[in-house]
Every structure is written in structure tokens, then in C-alpha cells.
Motif scaffolding. Structure first.
Motif: not given
Length: 101
Positions: A21-41
Motif C-alpha cells: 500500500a505504501g509503495l502504491l501511494i508513493h508511486a501515485q504521488h511520483k506519477v503526478g510530480s513526474a508528468s512534466p518530465v515525461i512529457a518533455a521526454n
């Protein structure tokens, strides 16, 4: 007093469930913060027209099937066996298959 094995199993399952559960919550948080980097890539990949990812590391013809020829799998002999397990999982690129004489 000894603990029953089923109680130990329950504690391990509970611990692993909380960890998951902690890993899933962490991953969901990171997806939101990494979306500009993913779009740039993604934009960089489109601009540079980069090829596919390296899926297998065994043989040159399975690393990137989009740029591999049709003959490298048979470089030792046309009747030789496949040396690498990934060669049985990867189909040749359609353009390479059409260019075979």
C-alpha cells in the motif's frame, strides 16, 4: 509461550500488505510530480525520431527488432538452432520480413 505459525504468517502478510500500500501511494504521488518530465521526454523522442527501447540484452537482433535485419538470427547457419531464448519471443519487424528475398 510459542507463537503459532498461522499468526506469524498473518503478521507477515499484514506487513507486506502495508508495504505494498505504501509503495502504491508513493508511486501515485511520483506519477503526478513526474508528468512534466515525461512529457518533455516524449517530445524529445518525437523530435529526434528515436527508435524503440532495448527489450532484450542477449543478441543484437533481439535488442531492437525494428532496426535488425532478417538474417542475423541465422548468422552461423540457416539451419542452426536459436542460441538465445529471447529469439523465440520476438517476431521479426514487418519491414524486415517483407525485404527477405
Amino acid at each position: 509461550m510459542t507463537q503459532r505459525k498461522s499468526a506469524l504468517f498473518a503478521w507477515v502478510v499484514a506487513l507486506l500488505s502495508f508495504t505494498l500500500a505504501g509503495l502504491l501511494i508513493h508511486a501515485q504521488h511520483k506519477v503526478g510530480s513526474a508528468s512534466p518530465v515525461i512529457a518533455a521526454n516524449a517530445m524529445l523522442v518525437r523530435q529526434l525520431q528515436l527508435t524503440d527501447l532495448c527489450v532484450f540484452t542477449e543478441a543484437s537482433y533481439t535488442r531492437n527488432p525494428a532496426v535488425a535485419g532478417a538474417a542475423p538470427a541465422f548468422q552461423d547457419s540457416p539451419l542452426s538452432f536459436e542460441h538465445f531464448p529471447s529469439g523465440a519471443l520476438v517476431q521479426p519487424h514487418p519491414a524486415a520480413a517483407r525485404n527477405v528475398p
